[in-house]
Design an enzyme around this catalytic site. Structure first.
Site, short mmCIF file in Angstrom:
data_model
loop_
_atom_site.label_atom_id
_atom_site.label_comp_id
_atom_site.label_asym_id
_atom_site.label_seq_id
_atom_site.Cartn_x
_atom_site.Cartn_y
_atom_site.Cartn_z
N GLU A 1 9.49 3.07 -7.76
CA GLU A 1 10.09 1.82 -7.30
C GLU A 1 11.58 2.01 -7.09
O GLU A 1 12.22 2.74 -7.84
CB GLU A 1 9.86 0.69 -8.31
CG GLU A 1 8.77 -0.30 -7.96
CD GLU A 1 9.07 -1.12 -6.71
OE1 GLU A 1 10.25 -1.22 -6.32
OE2 GLU A 1 8.12 -1.67 -6.12
N ASP B 1 6.56 -3.38 2.54
CA ASP B 1 7.31 -4.33 3.37
C ASP B 1 7.01 -4.02 4.84
O ASP B 1 7.19 -2.90 5.29
CB ASP B 1 8.80 -4.16 3.10
CG ASP B 1 9.64 -5.30 3.67
OD1 ASP B 1 9.29 -5.81 4.77
OD2 ASP B 1 10.63 -5.69 3.04
N ASP C 1 -2.13 -6.44 4.04
CA ASP C 1 -2.71 -7.65 4.61
C ASP C 1 -2.07 -7.97 5.95
O ASP C 1 -2.48 -8.89 6.65
CB ASP C 1 -2.52 -8.84 3.66
CG ASP C 1 -1.05 -9.18 3.47
OD1 ASP C 1 -0.28 -8.25 3.16
OD2 ASP C 1 -0.66 -10.34 3.65
N GLU D 1 -1.53 -7.02 -7.72
CA GLU D 1 -1.30 -8.45 -7.96
C GLU D 1 -1.21 -9.20 -6.62
O GLU D 1 -1.78 -10.27 -6.45
CB GLU D 1 0.00 -8.65 -8.75
CG GLU D 1 -0.02 -8.14 -10.18
CD GLU D 1 0.48 -6.71 -10.30
OE1 GLU D 1 0.74 -6.27 -11.43
OE2 GLU D 1 0.58 -6.02 -9.26
N TYR D 2 -0.49 -8.61 -5.70
CA TYR D 2 -0.30 -9.21 -4.38
C TYR D 2 -1.64 -9.31 -3.65
O TYR D 2 -1.94 -10.32 -3.02
CB TYR D 2 0.68 -8.34 -3.59
CG TYR D 2 1.09 -8.90 -2.24
CD1 TYR D 2 2.28 -9.59 -2.09
CD2 TYR D 2 0.30 -8.72 -1.12
CE1 TYR D 2 2.66 -10.09 -0.86
CE2 TYR D 2 0.67 -9.22 0.12
CZ TYR D 2 1.85 -9.91 0.24
OH TYR D 2 2.22 -10.42 1.46
N GLU D 3 -2.42 -8.26 -3.73
CA GLU D 3 -3.72 -8.23 -3.04
C GLU D 3 -4.65 -9.34 -3.53
O GLU D 3 -5.29 -10.03 -2.73
CB GLU D 3 -4.37 -6.87 -3.28
CG GLU D 3 -5.72 -6.67 -2.62
CD GLU D 3 -6.24 -5.26 -2.84
OE1 GLU D 3 -7.37 -4.98 -2.39
OE2 GLU D 3 -5.53 -4.43 -3.46
#
Length: 215
Positions: free
Chosen positions: A69, A118, A154, A194-196
């Site tokens: 990260e 991003d 996504d 988490e985002y998925e």
């Protein structure tokens, strides 16, 4: 997405330098030394809060994993998990993905994961996309001949761009799905970020590919 500042992050990092590398320019070709065992190394570029990479490391003790990260606040959240888990096959790295070929030696890595990167939708920002040709060149350099790149998003625009970019670079595709969660075979071993989880519940389709560089 930039996270809010975590005032506790720096102290947590400095207290756990056995779990996280903050001077990675000294580690090129030496990453195996940070792990308990010498095993294939896999990197997630942009680990977010760390759900994917920590679960992957738990399920696959035969491999070594690096959560990477650029944001101190984000890597600190992953570190918080690792302080509790103490997974012997997981290391953390605070660094920028554009510097991969300076952080890892040629053929040092077996796999690279890009999860919900991003999209940088504006044309003037195309060179910042993690599937732009300059990034692909770095993945090719650090990956072994049989290594692979796995990508999930996504964002339909980013996925279409990535397919074209990789195809133009001469990569070969092992798997492609425009709706991962409804693909019984490919989704069987899928680990959600988490985002998925959040956006798939809202009805967003998850795009997926696995690709290799032609030798």
């Amino acid at each position: 997405m930039r996270l809010r500042n975590k005032p506790w992050a720096k102290d947590l990092i400095n207290e756990n330098l056995d779990l996280i590398a903050i001077q990675p320019e000294n580690m090129q070709g030496k990453w195996q030394a940070r792990f308990e065992k010498e095993q294939p190394i896999f990197i997630e570029v942009g680990s977010g809060k760390g759900r994917f990479i920590t679960e992957l490391a738990k399920q696959n003790p035969q491999n070594n994993y690096i959560a990477m990260e650029v944001q101190e606040g984000a890597i600190a959240l992953v570190l918080k998990k690792q302080v509790e888990l103490k997974l012997p096959n997981l290391q953390l790295l605070l660094a920028n993905g554009k510097d991969l070929s300076e952080l890892f030696a040629e053929d040092e890595v077996t796999g690279v994961y890009l999860n919900f990167s991003d999209p940088w939708p504006k044309t003037r920002h195309v060179k910042r996309r993690l599937t732009y040709k300059s990034f692909l060149k770095q993945y090719q350099y650090i990956l072994k001949d049989d290594g692979y790149l796995q990508f999930k998003t996504d964002n339909q625009g980013l996925f279409e761009y990535s397919l074209i970019s990789m195809n133009n670079y001469g990569m070969k595709f092992d798997d492609i799905s425009l709706d991962l969660h409804n693909d019984e075979d490919l989704n069987a071993n899928n680990i959600e970020t988490e985002y998925e989880e959040k956006f798939s519940k809202k009805g967003f389709r998850i795009n997926y590919l696995k690709a290799q560089f032609k030798n």
